[in-house]
Design a protein around this motif. Structure first.
Motif, PDB file in Angstrom:
ATOM      1  N   ARG A  83       2.343  -1.268   8.897  1.00  0.00           N
ATOM      2  CA  ARG A  83       1.750  -0.188   8.105  1.00  0.00           C
ATOM      3  C   ARG A  83       0.799   0.676   8.932  1.00  0.00           C
ATOM      4  O   ARG A  83       0.145   1.577   8.406  1.00  0.00           O
ATOM      5  N   ARG A 103      -2.860  -6.019   0.052  1.00  0.00           N
ATOM      6  CA  ARG A 103      -2.727  -5.528  -1.325  1.00  0.00           C
ATOM      7  C   ARG A 103      -4.105  -5.258  -1.903  1.00  0.00           C
ATOM      8  O   ARG A 103      -4.629  -6.039  -2.687  1.00  0.00           O
ATOM      9  N   SER A 107      -5.730   0.188  -5.149  1.00  0.00           N
ATOM     10  CA  SER A 107      -4.867   1.059  -4.368  1.00  0.00           C
ATOM     11  C   SER A 107      -3.793   1.652  -5.270  1.00  0.00           C
ATOM     12  O   SER A 107      -3.491   1.143  -6.343  1.00  0.00           O
ATOM     13  N   ALA A 108      -3.168   2.728  -4.812  1.00  0.00           N
ATOM     14  CA  ALA A 108      -2.116   3.362  -5.607  1.00  0.00           C
ATOM     15  C   ALA A 108      -0.983   2.387  -5.867  1.00  0.00           C
ATOM     16  O   ALA A 108      -0.416   2.340  -6.956  1.00  0.00           O
ATOM     17  N   GLU A 109      -0.655   1.609  -4.844  1.00  0.00           N
ATOM     18  CA  GLU A 109       0.428   0.632  -4.997  1.00  0.00           C
ATOM     19  C   GLU A 109       0.061  -0.429  -6.015  1.00  0.00           C
ATOM     20  O   GLU A 109       0.851  -0.786  -6.880  1.00  0.00           O
ATOM     21  N   ALA A 270       7.753  -2.302   1.007  1.00  0.00           N
ATOM     22  CA  ALA A 270       6.489  -1.829   1.560  1.00  0.00           C
ATOM     23  C   ALA A 270       6.243  -2.319   2.978  1.00  0.00           C
ATOM     24  O   ALA A 270       5.394  -1.785   3.688  1.00  0.00           O
ATOM     25  N   ARG A 299       9.374   0.265  -2.592  1.00  0.00           N
ATOM     26  CA  ARG A 299       7.917   0.364  -2.620  1.00  0.00           C
ATOM     27  C   ARG A 299       7.317   0.950  -1.347  1.00  0.00           C
ATOM     28  O   ARG A 299       6.125   0.841  -1.115  1.00  0.00           O
ATOM     29  N   SER A 300       8.145   1.563  -0.533  1.00  0.00           N
ATOM     30  CA  SER A 300       7.625   2.201   0.674  1.00  0.00           C
ATOM     31  C   SER A 300       6.791   3.415   0.293  1.00  0.00           C
ATOM     32  O   SER A 300       7.272   4.326  -0.388  1.00  0.00           O
ATOM     33  N   ALA A 301       5.540   3.432   0.733  1.00  0.00           N
ATOM     34  CA  ALA A 301       4.619   4.509   0.349  1.00  0.00           C
ATOM     35  C   ALA A 301       5.076   5.869   0.850  1.00  0.00           C
ATOM     36  O   ALA A 301       4.813   6.893   0.210  1.00  0.00           O
ATOM     37  N   VAL A 304       6.930   8.160  -1.487  1.00  0.00           N
ATOM     38  CA  VAL A 304       6.141   8.874  -2.496  1.00  0.00           C
ATOM     39  C   VAL A 304       5.376  10.028  -1.868  1.00  0.00           C
ATOM     40  O   VAL A 304       5.321  11.136  -2.408  1.00  0.00           O
ATOM     41  N   ARG A 305       4.788   9.768  -0.691  1.00  0.00           N
ATOM     42  CA  ARG A 305       3.917  10.764  -0.060  1.00  0.00           C
ATOM     43  C   ARG A 305       4.693  11.931   0.526  1.00  0.00           C
ATOM     44  O   ARG A 305       4.351  13.093   0.316  1.00  0.00           O
TER      45      ARG A 305
END
Length: 332
Positions: A83, A103, A107-109, A270, A299-301, A304-305
């Motif tokens: 990450r 985790r 956090s957003a996740e 993630a 779930r990879s951020a 979304v970004r």
């Protein structure tokens, strides 16, 4: 041989024997740790010198042996490195703090995943997993599937339960092998259920399109998200072909051609480095025809970004609408 050499030799032998006593009975060799964590042997040796961690014992042949708790910490460190964290900043951090970084609360996740509730039914499966009562877990999962139907079973049981299992592992409440046991149980139940869906769909007159190829790219070993997507897509009358996990990009492209696939469906967890996600999607887009759509989830951020404009990012509950949209656009 002089007296000074004898003294030095004796001191070295004593130190070596002392180090040998540190061996844990269920420790892993350096080769096994490399396989388990994804950290190379050279990296482990460098960290041992530079950071005083890991600090393996020695077996009777003088080979490094790593205790389970150190291997567990190395797994967490590898997740954080993927990450973007620098090893020098996290190698010396305690396990509880590492888990919190993996985790973080708020956090957003974490906020997104906290949408589920740890119901009695879901906690029941966690308890069965911890107790290693696998036959009972398969039976109860199958009963939930029959009672709820495929769609609700995926969205209301498997999806939140898989998140819970990951949470409990991050907190240290579940061992890695127990997470694997859970995965195997769910895969067995869902595979049996999926195999019974196509005949029912054809009988109902549902169109068996689009033709969807499902897989993950190299360095992405997690396949449950893919299986959940396959269940919903198959239930909705799509024709699904699963390649399993970690398929090379060039092989995905070949399969698209041979299978005449309309869509490639990929899942990213993630734990995959954002740069690897973007690079893999870019390489795949360049390898397959423009007419072949690429759908991604997980779930990879980075999805979304800043998802690539050439792919479509979807949650499980968006798959039905995405299929309807594809069929409208390809009605002719």
């Amino acid at each position: 041989m002089n007296l000074q050499y004898l003294c030095l030799s004796s001191a070295y032998s004593g130190s070596f024997l002392k180090n040998m006593t540190m061996v844990a009975p269920n420790g892993l060799s350096i080769a096994a740790v490399e396989r388990e964590t994804g950290l190379s042997k050279d990296t482990l040796r460098v960290w041992e010198r530079r950071y005083d961690f890991p600090f393996p014992g020695r077996d009777e042949f003088g080979e490094r042996i790593y205790p389970p708790e150190q291997v567990e910490k190395l797994r967490l460190i590898k997740i954080l490195m993927d990450r973007g964290h620098r090893p020098g900043k996290i190698v010396g951090v305690e396990m509880d703090e590492l888990r919190a970084i993996v985790r973080p609360e708020g956090s957003a996740e974490a906020v997104a995943d906290d949408a589920y509730a740890e119901t009695e039914e879901l906690l029941h499966f966690i308890k069965l997993c911890k107790a290693h009562r696998l036959d009972e877990m398969r039976r109860d999962l199958s009963q939930s599937l029959l009672r709820m139907g495929m769609y609700r079973f995926v969205t209301d049981v498997v999806a939140p339960l898989t998140t819970m299992v990951g949470d409990h592992w991050a907190k240290g409440d579940l061992a890695v092998f127990e997470e694997h046991l859970y995965t195997e149980c769910v895969q067995m139940v869902m595979r049996n259920a999926i195999s019974s869906v196509p005949a029912a769909s054809i009988h109902a007159g549902m169109p068996m399109r689009p033709r969807i190829l499902l897989t993950t790219v190299p360095n992405e070993p997690h396949g449950l998200g893919l299986l959940m997507s396959e269940a919903i897509l198959t239930l909705e009358g799509a024709s699904c072909v699963s390649l399993g996990v970690q398929t090379p990009i060039t092989e995905i492209a070949k399969a698209v051609q041979v299978q005449s696939a309309d869509i490639i469906a990929l899942s990213f967890s993630a734990s995959v480095r954002p740069a690897h996600v973007l690079e893999s999607l870019g390489d795949l887009r360049a390898e397959v025809p423009d007419s072949t759509e690429i759908w991604v989830g997980g779930r990879s951020a980075v999805l979304v970004r800043r998802p690539p404009p050439t792919v479509r990012v979807l949650d499980l509950d968006e798959l039905r609408d995405a299929l309807d949209d594809w069929r409208r656009r390809n009605a002719n």
